[in-house]
Structures are given as structure tokens and as C-alpha cells.
Write a protein that holds these residues in place. Structure first.
Motif, short mmCIF file in Angstrom:
data_model
loop_
_atom_site.label_atom_id
_atom_site.label_comp_id
_atom_site.label_asym_id
_atom_site.label_seq_id
_atom_site.Cartn_x
_atom_site.Cartn_y
_atom_site.Cartn_z
N PHE A 1 0.90 -1.15 0.00
CA PHE A 1 0.00 0.00 0.00
C PHE A 1 0.93 1.20 0.00
O PHE A 1 1.86 1.26 0.80
N ALA A 2 0.71 2.13 -0.95
CA ALA A 2 1.70 3.20 -1.17
C ALA A 2 1.05 4.58 -1.17
O ALA A 2 0.99 5.24 -2.21
N PRO A 3 0.58 5.03 -0.02
CA PRO A 3 -0.13 6.32 0.00
C PRO A 3 0.82 7.51 -0.06
O PRO A 3 2.00 7.41 0.29
N SER A 4 0.29 8.63 -0.53
CA SER A 4 1.02 9.90 -0.49
C SER A 4 0.47 10.69 0.69
O SER A 4 -0.75 10.86 0.80
N PRO A 5 1.35 11.17 1.57
CA PRO A 5 0.85 11.88 2.76
C PRO A 5 0.44 13.33 2.46
O PRO A 5 1.02 14.27 2.96
N VAL B 1 -1.28 -3.80 -5.74
CA VAL B 1 -2.72 -3.62 -5.50
C VAL B 1 -2.99 -2.12 -5.41
O VAL B 1 -2.35 -1.42 -4.62
N ARG B 2 -3.91 -1.62 -6.23
CA ARG B 2 -4.23 -0.19 -6.19
C ARG B 2 -5.55 0.04 -6.92
O ARG B 2 -6.12 -0.90 -7.50
N GLY B 3 -6.01 1.29 -6.91
CA GLY B 3 -7.32 1.60 -7.48
C GLY B 3 -7.34 1.54 -9.00
O GLY B 3 -6.32 1.69 -9.67
N ILE C 1 5.77 5.04 1.74
CA ILE C 1 5.29 6.43 1.75
C ILE C 1 5.76 7.12 0.47
O ILE C 1 6.96 7.26 0.23
N GLU C 2 4.81 7.56 -0.34
CA GLU C 2 5.15 8.19 -1.63
C GLU C 2 5.10 9.72 -1.46
O GLU C 2 4.08 10.36 -1.70
N ASP C 3 6.22 10.23 -1.01
CA ASP C 3 6.27 11.65 -0.64
C ASP C 3 7.24 12.45 -1.51
O ASP C 3 8.00 13.28 -1.01
N SER D 1 9.49 11.35 -11.30
CA SER D 1 8.04 11.45 -11.47
C SER D 1 7.43 10.25 -10.77
O SER D 1 8.13 9.29 -10.46
N TYR D 2 6.13 10.31 -10.57
CA TYR D 2 5.43 9.18 -9.95
C TYR D 2 5.76 7.87 -10.69
O TYR D 2 6.08 6.85 -10.06
N HIS D 3 5.72 7.92 -12.04
CA HIS D 3 5.90 6.69 -12.82
C HIS D 3 7.26 6.04 -12.57
O HIS D 3 7.37 4.84 -12.40
N ALA E 1 -12.03 11.84 -2.46
CA ALA E 1 -10.77 12.56 -2.62
C ALA E 1 -10.24 12.89 -1.23
O ALA E 1 -10.98 12.86 -0.25
N LYS E 2 -8.95 13.22 -1.18
CA LYS E 2 -8.36 13.50 0.14
C LYS E 2 -8.98 14.74 0.78
O LYS E 2 -9.00 14.89 1.99
N ARG E 3 -9.52 15.65 -0.07
CA ARG E 3 -10.16 16.85 0.50
C ARG E 3 -11.44 16.46 1.23
O ARG E 3 -11.97 17.22 2.00
N ALA F 1 9.38 6.60 -10.02
CA ALA F 1 9.57 6.24 -8.61
C ALA F 1 8.83 4.95 -8.27
O ALA F 1 9.38 4.05 -7.63
N VAL F 2 7.59 4.83 -8.72
CA VAL F 2 6.79 3.66 -8.37
C VAL F 2 7.38 2.40 -9.01
O VAL F 2 7.42 1.32 -8.40
N THR F 3 7.91 2.54 -10.23
CA THR F 3 8.49 1.38 -10.92
C THR F 3 9.77 0.92 -10.22
O THR F 3 9.96 -0.27 -9.95
N ASP G 1 -8.31 3.58 -11.06
CA ASP G 1 -7.93 4.83 -11.74
C ASP G 1 -6.49 4.77 -12.25
O ASP G 1 -6.12 5.56 -13.12
N LEU G 2 -5.69 3.85 -11.72
CA LEU G 2 -4.29 3.77 -12.14
C LEU G 2 -4.04 2.69 -13.19
O LEU G 2 -2.91 2.49 -13.62
N PHE G 3 -5.12 2.05 -13.63
CA PHE G 3 -4.92 0.97 -14.62
C PHE G 3 -4.23 1.50 -15.88
O PHE G 3 -3.31 0.86 -16.41
#
Ligand code: GLU
Length: 283
Positions: free
Chosen positions: A6-10, A214-216, A38-40, A196-198, A255-257, A200-202, A218-220
């Protein structure tokens, strides 16, 4: 051994959608390992207090993970090494275009040109800086992958990935033409972040030996970018499990908001971890 993450951004409090994602990743690890990362990388939006809240909320939900936790803000060397590797292959170029310039270039009427396309990162880049070389890169430049060259480099070794999520279940082969048209020359390093996110995540999914991402859902669409990068960098391709998104009563994704749906708020109102599981449809 199966290893999920699980890789959330804080950048805010975790909401019900995050709880669902973390719980699914945890349960799909079976007897294997569940990793928290932590994806910060976005220093302007990430806050230490949200990182602390992530640990507290996940612990409260009953999850545990190995420590120390990997934090992307401490991984610059690994991202730079990946950039160097791709630059060595001649697949990168520096880009100085702003978002406004990209929009303007795409809206200028050009005879016979296809209409602008929105990819996983917004408008597909028109290639304005593609003629530039890394030798002329300036510190203020971003860095893009020349996707055509990357595909030529791989030739007939186009990668395949296995999706285990409900919506796109099955084997997916990277389609060169579709990648060119709907994704284009992705940003691998942003001028403000150095990655970039791409990228870093790879790099990090491989560094942590993740066997199923495992993720939502929306990232497919971004997955083909990650699988392409794995092939170029010589990294293994994990399986992917994109789960449905948790939506509010109007069908809108959380959304986080959306503080009202924060795990923390439910906790304060006396909900139990079992109540949260029920709310997201995991009983
Ligand atoms: N850090 C991303 C987010 O919080 C998730 C990235 C991923 O799971 O690949 O939305």
C-alpha cells in the motif's frame, strides 16, 4: 513469497477508499508480506503530520508491516541511477515546455493533425523538445522518455502483464501504437522533484520485491508505462490488481479533500475497525 503493498502519499488524511485499498492489499498478501511505502516525492503537498496519521490509522485498522518504512523522499539516488540507465540507452530528452505551452502547441490548428488526446498524465505531449539531447539538458529542464525510441529499443520484446483485478482481468500486452497515441512521451523527472510518480513507483516496486501491485482502478491506464519502464530497466514485472474505487452516494470517487470520509473522523465518532470494513464492503 507473495508480497503486496500500500503506497499512500501523505497529502491528506486517509479516507474510506484508502482503507479499502490497504485492507485488500493486506488480505491479498495471504501468508506473504504486506509492505507500506510512503510516496512523498511532492514536497510541496506532503506533510509529516499526514504521514504520522497514516501509521496511526492503519495500525488502528489492525494492519502491520515491516519497518523501517521506505519513503520516496529518501530514494533520490535510486531514481537518478534509473534515469542514468535510460539516458545511456539514448531514450531520454530534456523538456522545457510549461503546461500552458503544451496546451497552446496542441490547440494551434494543424492540417491533418489528430485532435489532442488526454492520457494518464493529462494532454499527450506533442514532442516539441524531442530533438533536444541530454547533453544540452539544463538544471531547470524536466526529462521525458522518447516512447517511440523506447519501443524500437525493445523491438519484438514488448512486455506483457497479468491483471488479477475484476475489471480488466487477464493478460495484457503493451500495444505500441496505442502507447504512442494515448500516452506519448511521459515525464520521468519533473523539474521540481527530480523524479516522477511513474519512475519512482516502478523503481520502488522492484526494489521492494513486490509480486502483486494492488491499487485503485484509476491507475490501470498508467500500468503500461510502468511495465514499459520495467522492460527498459531490466526489472521484473509484478502482477497487478486494480480494485474498484469506493464512491460516495452520488457515485463520485472519494478525494483527500473529502475530510468527512476520513478514517479518523469515523474513529472519533466511535466507529470500530469492523465498522470500517463493513462500510467498504469487506465483511
Ligand atoms: N501514491 C499513489 C497515491 O497515493 C498510489 C500509487 C500506486 O499505488 O501506485 O495515489
Amino acid at each position: 513469497m507473495k508480497r503486496t503493498r500500500f503506497a499512500p502519499s501523505p497529502t491528506g488524511l486517509l479516507h474510506l477508499g484508502h482503507a479499502y485499498s490497504a485492507l485488500v492489499a493486506h488480505s491479498r498478501a495471504d501468508a506473504g508480506e504486506f509492505i507500506l511505502r510512503i510516496e512523498d516525492i511532492d514536497r510541496t503537498r506532503c506533510r509529516v503530520e499526514f504521514e504520522t496519521a497514516i501509521y496511526e490509522d492503519l495500525e488502528w485498522l489492525g494492519l502491520s508491516w515491516p519497518t523501517p518504512v521506505m519513503r520516496q523522499s529518501e530514494r533520490t539516488d535510486a531514481y537518478n541511477a534509473a534515469i542514468d540507465q535510460l539516458a545511456f540507452l539514448g531514450l531520454l530528452y530534456p523538456c522545457r515546455c510549461t503546461r500552458g505551452e503544451i496546451r497552446a502547441a496542441l490547440s494551434a490548428p494543424q492540417e491533418g493533425a489528430a485532435p489532442p488526446v488526454h492520457g494518464p498524465d493529462g494532454l499527450v505531449y506533442p514532442g516539441t523538445c524531442r530533438h533536444r539531447t541530454m547533453a544540452e539538458a539544463e538544471a531547470s529542464d524536466a526529462i521525458r522518455l522518447d516512447v517511440r525510441k523506447a519501443l524500437d529499443h525493445l523491438a519484438d520484446r514488448l512486455p506483457v502483464f497479468t491483471e488479477t483485478g475484476p475489471r480488466h482481468e487477464g493478460q495484457h500486452r503493451i500495444d505500441a501504437e496505442e502507447l504512442m497515441a494515448s500516452v506519448g512521451d511521459v515525464l520521468l523527472a519533473r523539474r521540481d522533484m527530480g523524479t516522477s510518480y511513474h519512475l519512482a513507483v516502478t523503481v520502488d516496486d522492484a526494489a521492494q520485491g513486490i509480486t502483486e501491485v494492488v491499487r485503485g482502478e484509476d491507475l490501470f491506464d498508467a500500468t503500461c508505462i510502468h511495465v514499459l519502464l520495467q522492460a527498459l530497466l531490466g526489472l521484473p514485472t509484478p502482477d497487478y490488481h486494480h480494485h474498484p474505487l469506493i464512491r460516495d452516494e452520488h457515485g463520485k470517487r472519494l478525494a483527500k479533500r473529502d475530510d468527512a470520509r476520513a478514517i479518523r473522523r469515523y474513529r472519533e465518532e466511535g466507529a470500530s475497525p469492523a465498522d470500517i470494513r463493513k462500510m467498504v464492503g469487506l465483511v
